[in-house]
Design a protein around this motif. Structure first.
Motif, mmCIF file in Angstrom:
data_model
loop_
_atom_site.group_PDB
_atom_site.id
_atom_site.type_symbol
_atom_site.label_atom_id
_atom_site.label_comp_id
_atom_site.label_asym_id
_atom_site.label_seq_id
_atom_site.Cartn_x
_atom_site.Cartn_y
_atom_site.Cartn_z
ATOM 1 N N CYS A 89 -39.915 -36.788 -20.636
ATOM 2 C CA CYS A 89 -39.569 -35.882 -21.734
ATOM 3 C C CYS A 89 -38.115 -35.454 -21.591
ATOM 4 O O CYS A 89 -37.661 -35.169 -20.484
ATOM 5 C CB CYS A 89 -40.427 -34.611 -21.709
ATOM 6 N N LYS B 266 -55.818 -36.116 -22.736
ATOM 7 C CA LYS B 266 -54.787 -37.138 -23.041
ATOM 8 C C LYS B 266 -55.377 -38.547 -23.109
ATOM 9 O O LYS B 266 -56.241 -38.907 -22.313
ATOM 10 C CB LYS B 266 -53.674 -37.083 -21.984
ATOM 11 N N LYS C 298 -56.395 -40.240 -35.189
ATOM 12 C CA LYS C 298 -55.074 -39.587 -35.148
ATOM 13 C C LYS C 298 -54.054 -40.531 -35.748
ATOM 14 O O LYS C 298 -53.965 -41.706 -35.346
ATOM 15 C CB LYS C 298 -54.737 -39.300 -33.680
ATOM 16 N N ASN D 160 -40.816 -37.679 -26.163
ATOM 17 C CA ASN D 160 -41.681 -38.031 -25.033
ATOM 18 C C ASN D 160 -41.937 -39.532 -25.038
ATOM 19 O O ASN D 160 -42.052 -40.159 -26.088
ATOM 20 C CB ASN D 160 -42.965 -37.194 -25.011
ATOM 21 N N ILE E 268 -49.804 -34.936 -37.363
ATOM 22 C CA ILE E 268 -49.279 -36.265 -37.095
ATOM 23 C C ILE E 268 -48.971 -36.456 -35.604
ATOM 24 O O ILE E 268 -48.888 -35.487 -34.866
ATOM 25 C CB ILE E 268 -47.951 -36.536 -37.880
ATOM 26 N N GLY F 97 -44.945 -29.686 -34.513
ATOM 27 C CA GLY F 97 -43.937 -28.631 -34.660
ATOM 28 C C GLY F 97 -44.488 -27.225 -34.732
ATOM 29 O O GLY F 97 -43.782 -26.308 -35.157
ATOM 30 N N ILE F 98 -45.722 -27.022 -34.316
ATOM 31 C CA ILE F 98 -46.264 -25.659 -34.296
ATOM 32 C C ILE F 98 -45.750 -24.978 -33.026
ATOM 33 O O ILE F 98 -46.154 -25.307 -31.919
ATOM 34 C CB ILE F 98 -47.808 -25.657 -34.332
ATOM 35 N N THR G 279 -45.973 -38.285 -33.022
ATOM 36 C CA THR G 279 -44.519 -38.079 -32.997
ATOM 37 C C THR G 279 -43.802 -38.933 -34.043
ATOM 38 O O THR G 279 -44.365 -39.910 -34.555
ATOM 39 C CB THR G 279 -43.991 -38.476 -31.608
ATOM 40 N N ILE H 55 -38.229 -32.148 -28.591
ATOM 41 C CA ILE H 55 -38.129 -33.033 -27.437
ATOM 42 C C ILE H 55 -38.488 -34.460 -27.832
ATOM 43 O O ILE H 55 -38.971 -34.703 -28.943
ATOM 44 C CB ILE H 55 -39.060 -32.584 -26.276
ATOM 45 N N SER I 270 -59.295 -38.354 -26.274
ATOM 46 C CA SER I 270 -58.537 -39.332 -27.058
ATOM 47 C C SER I 270 -58.616 -40.696 -26.375
ATOM 48 O O SER I 270 -58.435 -40.798 -25.159
ATOM 49 C CB SER I 270 -57.071 -38.890 -27.162
ATOM 50 N N CYS J 69 -40.999 -34.838 -30.993
ATOM 51 C CA CYS J 69 -41.996 -33.827 -31.345
ATOM 52 C C CYS J 69 -41.403 -32.432 -31.141
ATOM 53 O O CYS J 69 -40.264 -32.296 -30.707
ATOM 54 C CB CYS J 69 -43.259 -34.020 -30.509
ATOM 55 N N GLY J 70 -42.173 -31.417 -31.473
ATOM 56 C CA GLY J 70 -41.673 -30.051 -31.356
ATOM 57 C C GLY J 70 -41.073 -29.556 -32.661
ATOM 58 O O GLY J 70 -41.320 -30.109 -33.737
ATOM 59 N N ASN K 94 -56.690 -42.978 -31.111
ATOM 60 C CA ASN K 94 -55.252 -42.937 -31.346
ATOM 61 C C ASN K 94 -54.847 -44.144 -32.186
ATOM 62 O O ASN K 94 -54.694 -45.241 -31.661
ATOM 63 C CB ASN K 94 -54.503 -42.893 -30.011
ATOM 64 N N ALA L 278 -53.827 -34.500 -28.045
ATOM 65 C CA ALA L 278 -53.678 -35.432 -26.920
ATOM 66 C C ALA L 278 -52.242 -35.378 -26.417
ATOM 67 O O ALA L 278 -51.303 -35.531 -27.199
ATOM 68 C CB ALA L 278 -54.002 -36.843 -27.396
ATOM 69 N N GLY L 279 -52.056 -35.132 -25.139
ATOM 70 C CA GLY L 279 -50.704 -35.122 -24.569
ATOM 71 C C GLY L 279 -50.620 -34.306 -23.300
ATOM 72 O O GLY L 279 -50.816 -34.840 -22.199
ATOM 73 N N PRO L 280 -50.424 -32.983 -23.466
ATOM 74 C CA PRO L 280 -50.192 -32.183 -22.251
ATOM 75 C C PRO L 280 -51.419 -32.012 -21.356
ATOM 76 O O PRO L 280 -51.260 -31.614 -20.213
ATOM 77 C CB PRO L 280 -49.747 -30.824 -22.799
#
Ligand SMILES: Cc1cc2nc3c(=O)[nH]c(=O)nc-3n(C[C@H](O)[C@H](O)[C@H](O)COP(=O)(O)O)c2cc1C
Length: 359
Positions: free
Chosen positions: A91, A76, A232, A127, A259, A319-320, A261, A125, A159, A286-287, A192, A53-55
């Motif tokens: 972001c 999302k 989640k 968000n 997980i 972080g993938i 963020t 980043i 989500s 995240c990231g 969520n 869920a996000g982008p």
């Protein structure tokens, strides 16, 4: 070599990205012949890789990433009512050296609108959106459209989040949102649980196993058993917390995604809050920087699922950034892997994984 700008335009607002995105000037790669499918909670999938869920703001985004070869696509987070996004920027890059631990997050991180990352490892980043949602009359139609934009062996997950409002309990609101998403065409539902816990005094729902279990039970009752249900969760720091949560939610779920963020205070280089507006001093990180923390949670949950002999699937997130990172999560015990930040900056990640004959 520098990394190209992300397909999600981080300098623009959520609304602009919703209407105009994704930004992609490359070529959509040819589909790589798929190896035999895997089962995602009983649904046939071409691979174990997806986007959490996000982008994926709407059906345009779902269609784009489906064509790029991501097979597990999470729409999302939506609500039972329209809710605006925080203003842009949503972001920022954060400067981090090495792995972020929850302890390291007790000191503020510096957020900046632009860097020129030299590698995917440079991309951590924050968000901050405030969980915006279109009105159900909009997103339900759009979820139905998204179903027409995915291919064979691809899975559309929606989500949802619930809130206590107008006399409706958080559980009832979660259940209504899940039902709406299933009716619109979601093939699976993700709740969520990394949202504020209105029942307990503080913290988030996943940190309150009893409340999380009750909501999962309520949503399952509403959905019936034909739609797979996922929760989640966020960062879980101990084996005991993982055990209690898994024990409480497992009877009602098909999967857990971990997980979300990590929360941190984000300041600008001058030391003032980096994101505009009240209540945004802290936001989710995240990231690249959160991979180690995420892997720790995935290992913890995997151990619990295995020792309690549960038939619960585990979706590893956090972080993938590269194909190798997918392997780290599968080796740590995840059944599936999803990337948000990684896929925003490298939409070819799924293609590269499949080129290497991995799935
Ligand atoms: C732009 C953006 C928006 C996000 N929105 C949501 C959301 O609406 N619901 C949710 O559960 N998680 C949301 N997330 C969190 C991601 O699903 C994911 O848990 C987190 O970013 C860690 O994965 P990553 O390191 O691959 O980005 C969002 C993440 C990003 C980057």
């Amino acid at each position: 070599m520098l990394i190209a700008d992300p397909v999600y335009a981080i300098e623009k607002s959520y609304d602009e990205n919703y209407l105009e995105g994704p930004v992609f000037h490359g070529r959509i790669p040819k589909t790589i012949p798929e190896p035999p499918p895997v089962s995602f909670l009983g649904i046939s999938s071409n691979s174990r890789l997806g986007i959490p869920a996000g982008p994926l703001l709407n059906s345009e985004w779902i269609g784009f990433y489906a064509r790029m070869g991501f097979d597990l696509l999470v729409y999302k987070t939506v609500r039972t009512h329209a809710h605006p996004s925080y203003s842009a920027p949503n972001c920022l890059y954060v400067s981090v050296s090495g792995d972020l631990t929850p302890e390291a997050l007790s000191t503020p991180l510096i957020g900046i609108p632009r860097i020129e990352p030299g590698s995917m490892r440079d991309i951590t980043i924050t968000n901050s959106f405030g969980m915006p949602s279109q009105d159900p009359s909009v997103w339900q139609k759009d979820v139905a459209l998204a179903r027409t934009k995915i291919g064979r062996g691809q899975v559309l997950i929606v989500s949802v989040v619930g809130t206590e409002r107008g006399g409706e309990s958080i559980g009832d609101n979660f259940a209504r949102a899940a039902k709406m998403a299933a009716e619109a065409g979601a093939m699976a539902i993700e709740m969520n649980f990394s949202c504020p816990n209105v029942k307990g005094s503080e913290g988030q729902l996943f940190q309150d196993p009893q409340a999380a279990g009750e909501i999962a039970r309520r949503v399952r009752r509403e959905l019936g058993t034909s739609t797979p249900l996922i929760a989640k969760v966020g960062y879980i720091e101990s084996d005991i917390a993982a055990r209690e949560l898994v024990r409480a939610v497992a009877p009602h779920l098909d999967g857990i995604a971990a997980i979300n963020t990590l929360s941190a205070t984000i300041i600008n280089p001058e030391g003032r809050p980096a994101l505009p507006g009240e209540g945004r001093e802290r936001s989710g990180v995240c990231g690249n920087g959160i991979r180690k923390a995420a892997l720790g949670v995935v290992s913890r949950l995997a151990r619990e699922i295995s020792s309690q002999k549960l038939s619960l699937s585990l979706i590893g997130v956090g972080g993938i950034m590269t194909v190798e990172d997918v392997d780290l999560f599968l080796s740590a015990g995840a059944d599936f892997a999803m990337t948000a930040t990684g896929a925003m900056w490298d939409p070819f990640l799924a293609y590269h994984m499949k080129q290497q004959n991995l799935r």
